[in-house]
Design a protein around this motif. Structure first.
Motif, short mmCIF file in Angstrom:
data_model
loop_
_atom_site.label_atom_id
_atom_site.label_comp_id
_atom_site.label_asym_id
_atom_site.label_seq_id
_atom_site.Cartn_x
_atom_site.Cartn_y
_atom_site.Cartn_z
N GLU A 128 0.84 -1.21 0.00
CA GLU A 128 0.00 0.00 0.00
C GLU A 128 0.87 1.25 0.00
N ILE B 111 -1.57 4.32 4.90
CA ILE B 111 -2.71 3.96 5.75
C ILE B 111 -3.13 5.20 6.52
N ASP B 112 -4.38 5.57 6.33
CA ASP B 112 -4.93 6.78 6.93
C ASP B 112 -5.94 6.35 8.00
N GLY C 42 -7.51 3.58 7.84
CA GLY C 42 -7.34 2.13 7.92
C GLY C 42 -8.52 1.38 7.32
N LEU D 133 -7.67 -0.76 4.05
CA LEU D 133 -6.88 -1.96 4.29
C LEU D 133 -7.64 -3.00 5.10
N THR E 38 3.35 -1.06 4.03
CA THR E 38 2.91 0.27 3.59
C THR E 38 4.08 1.24 3.64
N ASN F 128 2.33 5.79 6.97
CA ASN F 128 1.29 5.52 7.96
C ASN F 128 1.02 6.82 8.71
N ARG G 21 -6.02 7.04 12.55
CA ARG G 21 -6.65 5.72 12.52
C ARG G 21 -8.05 5.75 13.14
N ILE H 210 -5.24 -2.44 12.62
CA ILE H 210 -4.42 -2.92 11.51
C ILE H 210 -3.03 -3.18 12.05
N VAL I 69 0.66 -3.56 10.95
CA VAL I 69 1.52 -3.35 9.79
C VAL I 69 2.80 -4.16 9.99
#
Ligand code: IMP
Ligand code: MG
Length: 183
Positions: A99, A102-103, A105, A108, A127, A130, A135, A141, A143
């Motif tokens: 990815e 990740i914002d 989430g 994902l 990712t 992040n 989140r 999530i 990672v």
């Protein structure tokens, strides 16, 4: 194009250095499985995935999936839709999701649950970026491979876009708020 940015957050040299480190780590971790299927999430993963793959000194396969996210806004709609599925049957495969960022989430979390159902031998997440502060509290999530934690700002470049632009910048930068404040 460069004038639309307030700051450069991660320059090209730092990006390439971190990608090399991640590639070495992934190569070490997957050496014994004898299988690695990189699954890139289009289109933001493009630059990162191509650079990362070149830094993984193992036989590997690549496939891509496309999921709707923000459209032309900078806020998540919370509605996630599958736009393009994989070509590969991932049952029994060692899958690494790649990815860009990740914002909340949400994207994902959706993707992971979809792919989990297809019974891969393993499923990990890589990712580049992040944003831990952003989140969604309902979403957890884990990672496995992370490039950089970044502050809560809208970033573009190295694959990341705003309204499909800026993906070709060779660095990660923060867009000036006036560029997207009209949306
Ligand atoms: P999430 O579902 O909120 O985690 O959003 C993930 C997706 O939103 C990413 O795959 C990106 O396409 C997009 N996104 C989130 N934050 C940014 C950003 O700062 N710049 C560009 N795209 C972003
Ligand atoms: Mg996007």
């Amino acid at each position: 194009m460069h004038n639309d940015l307030a700051t450069v957050l991660i320059d090209d040299a730092r990006l390439q250095q971190r990608v090399r480190e991640l590639g070495a780590q992934i190569a070490a971790d997957y050496a014994e499985t004898g299988d690695l299927l990189m699954v890139g999430v289009l289109k933001g993963c493009a630059m990162f995935m191509m650079d990362l793959a070149r830094c993984i000194d193992l036989p590997l396969a690549m496939d891509f999936i496309a999921i709707s996210s923000y459209g032309q806004s900078t806020e998540s709609s919370g509605v996630v839709r599958l736009l393009k599925d994989l070509d590969t049957d991932i049952a029994g495969r060692h899958v690494l999701i790649v990815e860009d960022i990740i914002d909340s989430g949400l994207t994902l979390a959706y993707l992971r649950s979809q792919l989990d159902r297809r019974n891969p031998a393993s499923l990990r997440i890589c990712t580049l970026l992040n944003k831990p502060e952003r989140r969604d509290p309902e979403v957890s999530i884990s990672v496995d491979y992370l490039g950089f934690d970044i502050p809560n700002a809208f970033v573009v470049g190295y694959g990341l876009d705003y309204a499909e632009r800026y993906r070709n910048l060779p660095y990660i930068g923060v867009l000036k708020p006036e560029i997207y404040s009209g949306h």
